[in-house]
Write a protein that holds these residues in place. Structure first.
Motif, PDB file in Angstrom:
ATOM      1  N   VAL A  74      13.438 -10.953   6.115  1.00  0.00           N
ATOM      2  CA  VAL A  74      13.312 -10.013   7.237  1.00  0.00           C
ATOM      3  C   VAL A  74      12.307 -10.580   8.258  1.00  0.00           C
ATOM      4  CG1 VAL A  74      12.909  -7.602   7.823  1.00  0.00           C
ATOM      5  CG2 VAL A  74      13.609  -8.211   5.489  1.00  0.00           C
ATOM      6  N   ASP A  95      -4.209   2.351  -4.520  1.00  0.00           N
ATOM      7  CA  ASP A  95      -3.636   1.157  -5.147  1.00  0.00           C
ATOM      8  C   ASP A  95      -2.590   1.634  -6.149  1.00  0.00           C
ATOM      9  OD1 ASP A  95      -3.046  -1.054  -6.674  1.00  0.00           O
ATOM     10  OD2 ASP A  95      -5.109  -1.802  -6.683  1.00  0.00           O
ATOM     11  N   ILE A  96      -1.340   1.267  -5.913  1.00  0.00           N
ATOM     12  CA  ILE A  96      -0.271   1.745  -6.804  1.00  0.00           C
ATOM     13  C   ILE A  96      -0.370   1.120  -8.196  1.00  0.00           C
ATOM     14  CG2 ILE A  96       1.363   2.335  -4.962  1.00  0.00           C
ATOM     15  CD1 ILE A  96       2.851  -0.342  -5.758  1.00  0.00           C
ATOM     16  N   LYS A 140      10.710  -8.690  -9.109  1.00  0.00           N
ATOM     17  CA  LYS A 140      11.655  -7.816  -8.394  1.00  0.00           C
ATOM     18  C   LYS A 140      12.830  -7.438  -9.298  1.00  0.00           C
ATOM     19  CE  LYS A 140       9.684  -7.049  -4.532  1.00  0.00           C
ATOM     20  NZ  LYS A 140       9.402  -5.683  -4.099  1.00  0.00           N
ATOM     21  N   TYR A 167       7.670 -14.038  -8.456  1.00  0.00           N
ATOM     22  CA  TYR A 167       7.969 -12.964  -7.501  1.00  0.00           C
ATOM     23  C   TYR A 167       9.380 -12.431  -7.765  1.00  0.00           C
ATOM     24  CZ  TYR A 167       9.420 -10.699  -3.184  1.00  0.00           C
ATOM     25  OH  TYR A 167       9.927  -9.821  -2.274  1.00  0.00           O
ATOM     26  N   SER A 216       0.475  -5.213  -8.626  1.00  0.00           N
ATOM     27  CA  SER A 216       1.183  -4.515  -7.547  1.00  0.00           C
ATOM     28  C   SER A 216       2.671  -4.348  -7.834  1.00  0.00           C
ATOM     29  CB  SER A 216       1.008  -5.265  -6.226  1.00  0.00           C
ATOM     30  OG  SER A 216      -0.342  -5.207  -5.841  1.00  0.00           O
ATOM     31  N   TYR A 247      -2.876 -11.019   3.884  1.00  0.00           N
ATOM     32  CA  TYR A 247      -2.858 -11.666   5.203  1.00  0.00           C
ATOM     33  C   TYR A 247      -3.732 -10.855   6.156  1.00  0.00           C
ATOM     34  CZ  TYR A 247       0.975  -8.319   6.157  1.00  0.00           C
ATOM     35  OH  TYR A 247       1.747  -7.191   6.282  1.00  0.00           O
ATOM     36  N   ASP A 294      -1.034   2.963   1.236  1.00  0.00           N
ATOM     37  CA  ASP A 294      -1.231   1.506   1.218  1.00  0.00           C
ATOM     38  C   ASP A 294      -2.627   1.227   0.660  1.00  0.00           C
ATOM     39  OD1 ASP A 294       0.454  -0.764   3.150  1.00  0.00           O
ATOM     40  OD2 ASP A 294      -1.454  -1.384   2.249  1.00  0.00           O
ATOM     41  N   PHE A 314       4.634  -4.708   6.994  1.00  0.00           N
ATOM     42  CA  PHE A 314       5.611  -5.030   8.042  1.00  0.00           C
ATOM     43  C   PHE A 314       6.801  -4.065   8.033  1.00  0.00           C
ATOM     44  CE2 PHE A 314       9.304  -8.213   8.711  1.00  0.00           C
ATOM     45  CZ  PHE A 314       9.483  -7.821  10.029  1.00  0.00           C
ATOM     46  N   ILE A 315       7.525  -4.014   6.931  1.00  0.00           N
ATOM     47  CA  ILE A 315       8.744  -3.194   6.910  1.00  0.00           C
ATOM     48  C   ILE A 315       8.378  -1.707   6.830  1.00  0.00           C
ATOM     49  CG2 ILE A 315      10.921  -2.738   5.689  1.00  0.00           C
ATOM     50  CD1 ILE A 315      10.823  -5.681   4.720  1.00  0.00           C
ATOM     51  N   LYS A 366      -2.499  -5.101   9.690  1.00  0.00           N
ATOM     52  CA  LYS A 366      -2.293  -3.820   8.995  1.00  0.00           C
ATOM     53  C   LYS A 366      -3.023  -2.698   9.738  1.00  0.00           C
ATOM     54  CE  LYS A 366      -1.502  -6.091   4.622  1.00  0.00           C
ATOM     55  NZ  LYS A 366      -1.801  -6.296   3.220  1.00  0.00           N
ATOM     56  N   ARG A 396       5.196 -10.688   9.145  1.00  0.00           N
ATOM     57  CA  ARG A 396       4.210 -11.193   8.176  1.00  0.00           C
ATOM     58  C   ARG A 396       3.813 -12.628   8.488  1.00  0.00           C
ATOM     59  NH1 ARG A 396       7.153 -10.345   2.968  1.00  0.00           N
ATOM     60  NH2 ARG A 396       6.378 -12.431   2.575  1.00  0.00           N
TER      61      ARG A 396
HETATM   62  N1  LIG Z   1       9.823  -9.329   4.487  1.00  0.00           N
HETATM   63  C1  LIG Z   1      10.813  -9.848   3.772  1.00  0.00           C
HETATM   64  O1  LIG Z   1      11.473 -10.818   4.187  1.00  0.00           O
HETATM   65  C2  LIG Z   1      11.166  -9.268   2.417  1.00  0.00           C
HETATM   66  C3  LIG Z   1      12.268  -9.818   1.741  1.00  0.00           C
HETATM   67  C4  LIG Z   1      12.613  -9.304   0.504  1.00  0.00           C
HETATM   68  C5  LIG Z   1      11.906  -8.251  -0.032  1.00  0.00           C
HETATM   69  N2  LIG Z   1      10.832  -7.745   0.627  1.00  0.00           N
HETATM   70  C6  LIG Z   1      10.090  -6.630   0.016  1.00  0.00           C
HETATM   71  O2  LIG Z   1       9.968  -5.592   0.979  1.00  0.00           O
HETATM   72  C7  LIG Z   1       8.752  -4.872   0.756  1.00  0.00           C
HETATM   73  C8  LIG Z   1       7.939  -4.841   2.049  1.00  0.00           C
HETATM   74  O3  LIG Z   1       7.663  -6.188   2.423  1.00  0.00           O
HETATM   75  P1  LIG Z   1       6.886  -6.580   3.742  1.00  0.00           P
HETATM   76  O4  LIG Z   1       7.503  -7.826   4.260  1.00  0.00           O
HETATM   77  O5  LIG Z   1       6.760  -5.391   4.595  1.00  0.00           O
HETATM   78  O6  LIG Z   1       5.474  -6.997   3.116  1.00  0.00           O
HETATM   79  P2  LIG Z   1       3.991  -6.573   3.529  1.00  0.00           P
HETATM   80  O7  LIG Z   1       3.090  -7.412   2.669  1.00  0.00           O
HETATM   81  O8  LIG Z   1       3.827  -6.656   4.994  1.00  0.00           O
HETATM   82  O9  LIG Z   1       3.916  -5.061   3.101  1.00  0.00           O
HETATM   83  C9  LIG Z   1       3.571  -4.636   1.810  1.00  0.00           C
HETATM   84  C10 LIG Z   1       2.454  -3.601   1.921  1.00  0.00           C
HETATM   85  O10 LIG Z   1       2.162  -3.130   0.622  1.00  0.00           O
HETATM   86  C11 LIG Z   1       0.760  -3.026   0.470  1.00  0.00           C
HETATM   87  N3  LIG Z   1       0.428  -3.204  -0.938  1.00  0.00           N
HETATM   88  C12 LIG Z   1       0.529  -4.336  -1.693  1.00  0.00           C
HETATM   89  N4  LIG Z   1       0.094  -4.109  -2.928  1.00  0.00           N
HETATM   90  C13 LIG Z   1      -0.289  -2.799  -2.979  1.00  0.00           C
HETATM   91  C14 LIG Z   1      -0.841  -1.975  -3.992  1.00  0.00           C
HETATM   92  N5  LIG Z   1      -1.118  -2.462  -5.206  1.00  0.00           N
HETATM   93  N6  LIG Z   1      -1.080  -0.679  -3.702  1.00  0.00           N
HETATM   94  C15 LIG Z   1      -0.822  -0.169  -2.467  1.00  0.00           C
HETATM   95  N7  LIG Z   1      -0.324  -0.914  -1.455  1.00  0.00           N
HETATM   96  C16 LIG Z   1      -0.052  -2.207  -1.717  1.00  0.00           C
HETATM   97  C17 LIG Z   1       0.182  -4.144   1.319  1.00  0.00           C
HETATM   98  O11 LIG Z   1      -1.152  -3.884   1.738  1.00  0.00           O
HETATM   99  C18 LIG Z   1       1.151  -4.183   2.493  1.00  0.00           C
HETATM  100  O12 LIG Z   1       0.693  -3.412   3.575  1.00  0.00           O
HETATM  101  C19 LIG Z   1       8.063  -5.565  -0.411  1.00  0.00           C
HETATM  102  O13 LIG Z   1       8.410  -4.876  -1.584  1.00  0.00           O
HETATM  103  C20 LIG Z   1       8.679  -6.942  -0.413  1.00  0.00           C
HETATM  104  O14 LIG Z   1       8.619  -7.537  -1.689  1.00  0.00           O
HETATM  105  C21 LIG Z   1      10.447  -8.222   1.861  1.00  0.00           C
END
Ligand SMILES: NC(=O)c1ccc[n+]([C@@H]2O[C@H](COP(=O)([O-])OP(=O)(O)OC[C@H]3O[C@@H](n4cnc5c(N)ncnc54)[C@H](O)[C@@H]3O)[C@@H](O)[C@H]2O)c1
Length: 325
Positions: free
Chosen positions: A185, A61-62, A159, A155, A104, A37, A31, A11-12, A42, A191
């Motif tokens: 967000v 995969d990180i 972080k 979680y 992850s 989800y 990614d 998403f972000i 995606k 999401r």
């Molecule tokens: N959306 C929110 O409200 C929010 C709030 C606080 C923090 N965050 C943080 O912001 C970041 C982005 O969040 P988001 O909402 O876009 O989530 P998201 O799940 O939509 O995006 C995360 C992406 O990372 C990829 N991913 C996960 N594990 C992976 C791995 N092992 N290797 C490679 N890719 C991997 C997923 O496929 C996904 O596309 C994350 O670190 C999340 O923890 C989000």
């Protein structure tokens, strides 16, 4: 030069990559497209990014260092900035699936730091943290000097562990880093595990919405465009320090709303009343979040511009179009 954006199909990450491409940057999006989800989302985001000039995608995969290094190998001399957003997100998911966070988040973040060490031209690593590090803190708004040693979920613990690992790497290897604590967000391409998305999908489909508690809990809902402006603002301002170049910032809207207010706004935008399926409060949920963004305003020129009243109708409009396809 190239910016590595991890979680680019997320998403972000999708919105950040778009904003960077808009200003002519070259972006390497990474990614693992996991199935946390609906993968259709995606794939849809990636399809848009891949049409744009300056964007290239690598699958990795990180959580596995060798695979990560191999995927980035050819680009390593050109990568001068990293925006690290890939993670296993979700507070509730961490109750039932703690192991997902090991790979992850714990290993993944460390592997990004290890990759950063090997990049000879790296100027700045910006990474996502979360408001959840403040735990159930009652001292609101959450200021950067609030205690962050009482996480209420794995979680949140992951972080905070990421922040500490980054601080140690800034000190050991002088890798300039900025950690951003995002607050709830929301927005288009969001999401599906998050409340605003589920509520919209359920209300439009005529299903009851699951509401945990009485709906008086509040969140500092932050529109994704404002978050992107904060991420880009931070990226352009690497910390300067001869000892440990690392800083943290809150990115939030500075205007919390209750869950009840969120539901009202979604009902208005959908033109339909919700049927509530009331459930007990979840153990990892916190009663309130609210970002103190005074330092982000001052240091990053960060100004949230989107009220929930404006952002929710924009999300619902996008959702109607997406759900039709
Ligand atoms: N959306 C929110 O409200 C929010 C709030 C606080 C923090 N965050 C943080 O912001 C970041 C982005 O969040 P988001 O909402 O876009 O989530 P998201 O799940 O939509 O995006 C995360 C992406 O990372 C990829 N991913 C996960 N594990 C992976 C791995 N092992 N290797 C490679 N890719 C991997 C997923 O496929 C996904 O596309 C994350 O670190 C999340 O923890 C989000």
């Amino acid at each position: 030069m190239t910016i590595l954006v991890t979680g680019a199909a997320g998403f972000i990450g999708f919105h950040v990559a778009n904003a960077l491409l808009d200003r002519g940057e070259t972006v390497l999006g990474l990614d693992n497209l996991n199935r946390y989800y609906d993968p259709k989302l995606k794939a849809g985001r990636l399809e848009q990014l891949e049409r744009r000039q300056g964007f290239r995608f690598v699958y990795a995969d990180i959580g596995r260092f060798q695979a990560l290094e191999a995927a980035a190998y050819n680009d390593m001399p050109k990568i001068d900035r990293i925006v690290h957003l890939a993670a296993q997100a979700g507070v509730r998911h961490s109750i039932d699936h703690p192991q997902d966070y090991l790979q992850s988040n714990y290993a993944g973040h460390l592997n990004i730091l290890e990759l950063a060490r090997r990049l000879s031209n790296l100027k700045h690593l910006v990474y996502a943290s979360s408001s959840s590090v403040y735990g159930g803190s009652t001292a609101i708004p959450f200021a950067l000097d609030n205690p962050v040693d009482r996480p209420t979920s794995l979680y949140a613990a992951s972080k905070r562990a990421n922040e500490l690992a980054s601080i140690s790497y800034a000190s050991l290897y002088r890798i300039p880093q900025t950690g951003l604590r995002f607050f709830t967000v929301y927005g288009p391409w969001g999401r599906p595990d998050m409340a605003y998305y589920r509520f919209t999908a359920d209300i439009l489909a005529g299903r009851p919405i699951p509401v945990y508690g009485d709906g008086t809990q509040s969140r500092d809902f932050t529109y994704v465009e404002d978050i992107v402006a904060g991420v880009v603002g931070a990226l352009d301002r690497p910390p300067i320090s001869n000892t440990a170049p690392h800083r943290l910032f809150n990115l939030g809207n500075d205007k919390p709303n209750t869950l009840n207010r969120l539901i009202e706004l979604i009902e208005d935008a959908c033109g339909k009343k919700a049927v509530r399926d009331v459930k007990p409060v979840q153990p990892a949920d916190v009663p309130a979040t609210w970002a103190d963004i005074s330092e982000s305003r001052r240091e990053l020129d960060f100004t949230p511009r989107t009220a929930l009243e404006d952002g929710i109708p924009r999300f619902v409009d996008w959702y109607r179009g997406f759900a039709k396809d």
